[in-house]
Design an enzyme around this catalytic site. Structure first.
Site, PDB file in Angstrom:
ATOM      1  N   LYS A 262       5.345   4.494 -15.911  1.00  0.00           N
ATOM      2  CA  LYS A 262       4.745   5.713 -16.453  1.00  0.00           C
ATOM      3  C   LYS A 262       4.067   6.523 -15.345  1.00  0.00           C
ATOM      4  O   LYS A 262       3.787   5.980 -14.260  1.00  0.00           O
ATOM      5  CB  LYS A 262       3.724   5.345 -17.528  1.00  0.00           C
ATOM      6  CG  LYS A 262       2.499   4.628 -16.984  1.00  0.00           C
ATOM      7  CD  LYS A 262       1.637   4.084 -18.098  1.00  0.00           C
ATOM      8  CE  LYS A 262       0.449   3.328 -17.523  1.00  0.00           C
ATOM      9  NZ  LYS A 262      -0.127   2.423 -18.533  1.00  0.00           N
TER      10      LYS A 262
ATOM     11  N   TYR B 279     -18.332  18.616   5.607  1.00  0.00           N
ATOM     12  CA  TYR B 279     -19.096  19.095   4.453  1.00  0.00           C
ATOM     13  C   TYR B 279     -20.396  18.305   4.266  1.00  0.00           C
ATOM     14  O   TYR B 279     -20.406  17.083   4.379  1.00  0.00           O
ATOM     15  CB  TYR B 279     -18.274  18.911   3.168  1.00  0.00           C
ATOM     16  CG  TYR B 279     -17.049  19.774   3.091  1.00  0.00           C
ATOM     17  CD1 TYR B 279     -17.150  21.158   3.094  1.00  0.00           C
ATOM     18  CD2 TYR B 279     -15.796  19.188   3.008  1.00  0.00           C
ATOM     19  CE1 TYR B 279     -16.015  21.951   3.018  1.00  0.00           C
ATOM     20  CE2 TYR B 279     -14.650  19.977   2.930  1.00  0.00           C
ATOM     21  CZ  TYR B 279     -14.770  21.359   2.939  1.00  0.00           C
ATOM     22  OH  TYR B 279     -13.645  22.115   2.853  1.00  0.00           O
TER      23      TYR B 279
HETATM   24  C1  LIG Z   1      -0.060   0.971 -18.300  1.00  0.00           C
HETATM   25  C2  LIG Z   1       0.325  -0.010 -19.290  1.00  0.00           C
HETATM   26  C3  LIG Z   1       0.745  -1.302 -18.900  1.00  0.00           C
HETATM   27  C4  LIG Z   1       0.679  -1.794 -17.466  1.00  0.00           C
HETATM   28  O1  LIG Z   1      -0.647  -2.130 -17.155  1.00  0.00           O
HETATM   29  P1  LIG Z   1      -1.053  -2.710 -15.708  1.00  0.00           P
HETATM   30  O2  LIG Z   1      -2.469  -3.112 -15.858  1.00  0.00           O
HETATM   31  O3  LIG Z   1      -0.851  -1.594 -14.743  1.00  0.00           O
HETATM   32  O4  LIG Z   1      -0.148  -3.857 -15.449  1.00  0.00           O
HETATM   33  C5  LIG Z   1       1.205  -2.149 -19.884  1.00  0.00           C
HETATM   34  N1  LIG Z   1       1.230  -1.771 -21.183  1.00  0.00           N
HETATM   35  C6  LIG Z   1       0.808  -0.544 -21.589  1.00  0.00           C
HETATM   36  C7  LIG Z   1       0.835  -0.195 -23.021  1.00  0.00           C
HETATM   37  C8  LIG Z   1       0.331   0.371 -20.667  1.00  0.00           C
HETATM   38  O5  LIG Z   1      -0.095   1.566 -21.069  1.00  0.00           O
END
Ligand SMILES: *Cc1c(COP(=O)(O)O)cnc(C)c1O
Length: 361
Positions: free
Chosen positions: A63, A303
Site C-alpha cells: 500500500k 534555520y
Molecule cells: C499496513 C497493514 C499491514 C502491514 O503492517 P506492517 O506493520 O507494516 O507489517 C497489514 N495489514 C493491514 C490491514 C494493514 O493496513
C-alpha cells in the site's frame, strides 16, 4: 580526490547503472531502492512462516506506493521472493497492479479501504481482486457489483477484534452473517477469508500490550467460530502483520500480511534491529556534499540559529532540506510552546579523510 561514504552499488543491468548515473547528474541526493533486498526480505519472511509448503502463505503489503518504495517494482520483488498474495489499502493501487500485468494467475490481490459512493466495485470485480467487507453497506455494494457482472466475488470478512478501525464488531456480527449467508449460498459471494488487524503486536516489552494482543486473538477466534456455526467457515484466516509474523508463530494461520518487514525493518525499535530478524533495509538515502567552506567562531548554522560554531569551523552542506521531505524536527532543536529546546539531531554518516563518521544535524 573524491571521498564517498556511499556504498558501491551493484547493478543487475546496464540500464540500472545508467539510471543511477542519470539520477546523480540531475540531483545531488538520491533515494535508492535495492530490489534484491526486497526480494530477500520476502524470501526470509516466507521461511519464517515455514516455507512455501507450510500451509501459511505470505501477502506482501504494498500500500501507499509500497511504503514509498515504488508500487510495481516492489510488488514484483515481493513475488520474486515468494509472496503469493499482494495487499493494498486503496483499490486504485490494486487495479494498478493488475494493469501492470500482475494477473490473477500470478497472485491474489486484496484491497480493503473504500468509502462512500466512489468505489470502483465493478472494476475490482472485473479484475479479479479480492475485496474486504467490513460493513453492511460494503456487503451490499460488493453484492450489487457481482450481480451486475454475473460473477462470483471473492470476499474477506473484516472483523474488529479490538483495533477499533474498520470491520464488524462482535455486537454487529449477527447482522453481517444474516446478509452474508444467503449471498454465499446463492453464489454471489465466495467467502474466502476472515481477517483482522493487530494494534500493539510490536510492543513485546509492554505486558499490558501483550495481554491486549492475546485478547484480540481470542476475539478473532470467536468470530471464526461464529462463521463456522453460520455455515460459512473462512477458508483462510489472516491476522499477523510484520510484528506478529516475526514473533507469534501461533497466529500465522493460513496467511500473514507483513508490510514494514518487506522493506527491511523491524516493526518497532523495542523489538530489536533489522539484523535481529535477518532483514535488510531496502532504501538508502544518500547525497553528495555541496559547498564545503570555513566559517568563524560564533557563526549561526541554518534555520533558527540553534547551532553556533564554538570555534573556527569547516562546514559542508548535505543538499537535502525540508522541501525534500527531511523534516525540520530532524535538526537539533525543537519547540516547547514558544521556547526553543535542544535535542540530538538526526544522524548523518559523512565520509571524512579519517574515514566514515557519524554526525548529527
Ligand atoms: C499496513 C497493514 C499491514 C502491514 O503492517 P506492517 O506493520 O507494516 O507489517 C497489514 N495489514 C493491514 C490491514 C494493514 O493496513
Amino acid at each position: 580526490m573524491t571521498l564517498s561514504a556511499t556504498r558501491e552499488w551493484d547493478f543487475s543491468s546496464e540500464q540500472g547503472k545508467a539510471n543511477y548515473k542519470a539520477a546523480q547528474r540531475r540531483y545531488p541526493a538520491q533515494a535508492i531502492v535495492d530490489l534484491a533486498a526486497l526480494r530477500d526480505n520476502m524470501r526470509h519472511l516466507v521461511s519464517v512462516v515455514g516455507g512455501p509448503h507450510s500451509g501459511t502463505a505470505v501477502m506482501g503489503i504494498v500500500k501507499a506506493d509500497a511504503y514509498g518504495h515504488g508500487l510495481v517494482p516492489a510488488a514484483l520483488a515481493a513475488l520474486a521472493g515468494g509472496a503469493t498474495w499482494l495487499g493494498t489499502a486503496q483499490s486504485h493501487e490494486a487495479l494498478l497492479l493488475r494493469k501492470a500485468g500482475i494477473g490473477p494467475d500470478r497472485c491474489h490481490i486484496l484491497t480493503w479501504v473504500y468509502s462512500g459512493a466512489e468505489v470502483p466495485f465493478d472494476e475490482l470485480v472485473d479484475n479479479d481482486i479480492d475485496i474486504s467487507v467490513g460493513s453492511l453497506a460494503g456487503i451490499d455494494g460488493v453484492a450489487a457489483a457481482a450481480r451486475r457482472l454475473g460473477k462470483t466475488v471473492r470476499v474477506h470478512v473484516k472483523v474488529d477484534s479490538g483495533f477499533g478501525r474498520n470491520g464488524f464488531t462482535p455486537a454487529g456480527f449477527d447482522a453481517a452473517l444474516a446478509k452474508l449467508v444467503p449471498l454465499a449460498k446463492e453464489g454471489v459471494l465466495h467467502i474466502v477469508g476472515q481477517w483482522s488487524h493487530l494494534a500493539v503486536a510490536d510492543a513485546p516489552d509492554v505486558p499490558e500490550f501483550v495481554a491486549s494482543t492475546d485478547m484480540q486473538v481470542e476475539t478473532f477466534k470467536d468470530f471464526t467460530r461464529r462463521m463456522e456455526a453460520a455455515g460459512i467457515p473462512p477458508e483462510i484466516r489472516h491476522l499477523a502483520n510484520t510484528a506478529a509474523t516475526l514473533s507469534r508463530p501461533e497466529i500465522h494461520f493460513e496467511l500473514t500480511r507483513p508490510g514494514i518487514g518487506l522493506y527491511g525493518y523491524e516493526a518497532d525499535p523495542a523489538m530489536g534491529t533489522p539484523s535481529t530478524y535477518s532483514l535488510k533495509p531496502a532504501m538508502t538515502l544518500q547525497a553528495q556534499l555541496g559547498t564545503v567552506k570555513d566559517v568563524e567562531a560564533g557563526h549561526g548554522i541554518s534555520y533558527g540559529r540553534t547551532y553556533l560554531t564554538p570555534s573556527d569551523t569547516s562546514t559542508a552542506i548535505v543538499p537535502l532540506g525540508y522541501a525534500d521531505g527531511i523534516h525540520r524536527s530532524a535538526s537539533g532543536f525543537d519547540m516547547e510552546g514558544a521556547k526553543h529546546v535542544t535535542k540530538p539531531g538526526g544522524p548523518v554518516r559523512v565520509m571524512t579523510s579519517e574515514g566514515p563518521r557519524l554526525y548529527r544535524v
